[in-house]
Design an enzyme around this catalytic site. Sequence first.
Site, PDB file in Angstrom:
ATOM      1  N   HIS A  54      28.030  16.200 -24.465  1.00  0.00           N
ATOM      2  CA  HIS A  54      28.127  17.511 -23.803  1.00  0.00           C
ATOM      3  C   HIS A  54      28.289  18.670 -24.792  1.00  0.00           C
ATOM      4  CE1 HIS A  54      28.446  15.436 -20.012  1.00  0.00           C
ATOM      5  NE2 HIS A  54      29.603  14.878 -20.307  1.00  0.00           N
TER       6      HIS A  54
HETATM    7 ZN   LIG Z   1      30.855  10.587 -19.093  1.00  0.00          ZN
END
Ligand SMILES: [Zn+2]
Length: 377
Positions: A137
């Site tokens: 992320h």
């Molecule tokens: Zn995850």
Amino acid sequence: MLSATRRAPILIGSEIYRRSSYGPKHPLAIPRVSTALDLIAAMGWMPPGGWVPAPLATPDQLARFHHRDYIAALQRAEATQLVDPADKARFHIGAHGNPVYREVFSRPATSAGGCMLAARLTEHGGVVHCPGGGTHHGRPDRASGFCYLNDPVLGLLSWLDQGLDNVLYIDIDAHHGDGVQDAFHDDPRVFTLSLHEAERWPFTGAADDRAGGHARNLPVPAGFHDAEMLWLLHEAILPVVRHLRPQAIMLQAGADALEEDPLSRLALSNNAHWGVVRALMGAAPRLIVLGGGGYNPWSVGRCWAGIWATLNGIEIPERVTPAAERVLRDLTFHRAAGRNPPEHWFTTLRDAPRRGVVRAAVQRLAAATLRGLPAAG
Ligand SMILES: [Zn+2]
């Protein structure tokens, strides 16, 4: 058995993960990489010479993807253990689940160094397992979803810098691999394929999201089980691999897609992850397998130790060794599942398979995945 001409898989580790915590109430309070490495050692599976230490990536190396002012802010946060309001607002350090903690720069920079080392070690082919990697992320200029830096992106860029131009990134974490997909949105040299729970944070990665054509997303429903994973492996993932014939594959094997994970609602057993790993072995000359999410220390450690066994063609025994049982019994977990852990979390690595009917929604995902694939490399 591996052929004599094929190099043995390499395991990349670090001791930095052992006593590192995002704080007592954070899902990443638990030991994960150290548990996997301890289990591998306790099972007698450590390669001769042990694991290869992940080097700390330098700011110059990180700047291949990350902004220099963000890198400097992470270093400041580690040095002072504080974050000023401007950095917090701008870089999401000390906010949105990304706490300031003791190794807030050096731990992610070690994961980044490990993944870049994995790319270097596979320059001429080979297999590397780097369970400390997988922070999918991370953004160029901010932290996101417990990820400060994006080691998969940095590893993929290292492959591209070697001259590769046909690389496949596969992500079976419970969450969409948004940071990696977005990093290569305008770079068709990297094809990204993410399988993740539908309608879960970060709420991106819909089935029709293709990032300019060289991405595919498989948002799967809650309760997604082993038979459904096997079906998507054979009806979507492997057909994509055969079509693209990539020079290199990177697999992010987040363990939060397993049933015991507290942060998602998927229902896989670790057999599903090991099956994906086994299917990808030999599918490209280069393979890097990363870790990722995973918030139950037993299911993470057992899954990732089993990935290493799978990469080495080692048969996983019914019962773990006494030393491995000690590793598993010594774990503590301050969540409901940790109060009364089932006995098999201590004595086995392999979960019972979780079979079921392959739902129509899952079947539709496979058909959509194969439509309009870009020309093969
Ligand atoms: Zn995850």
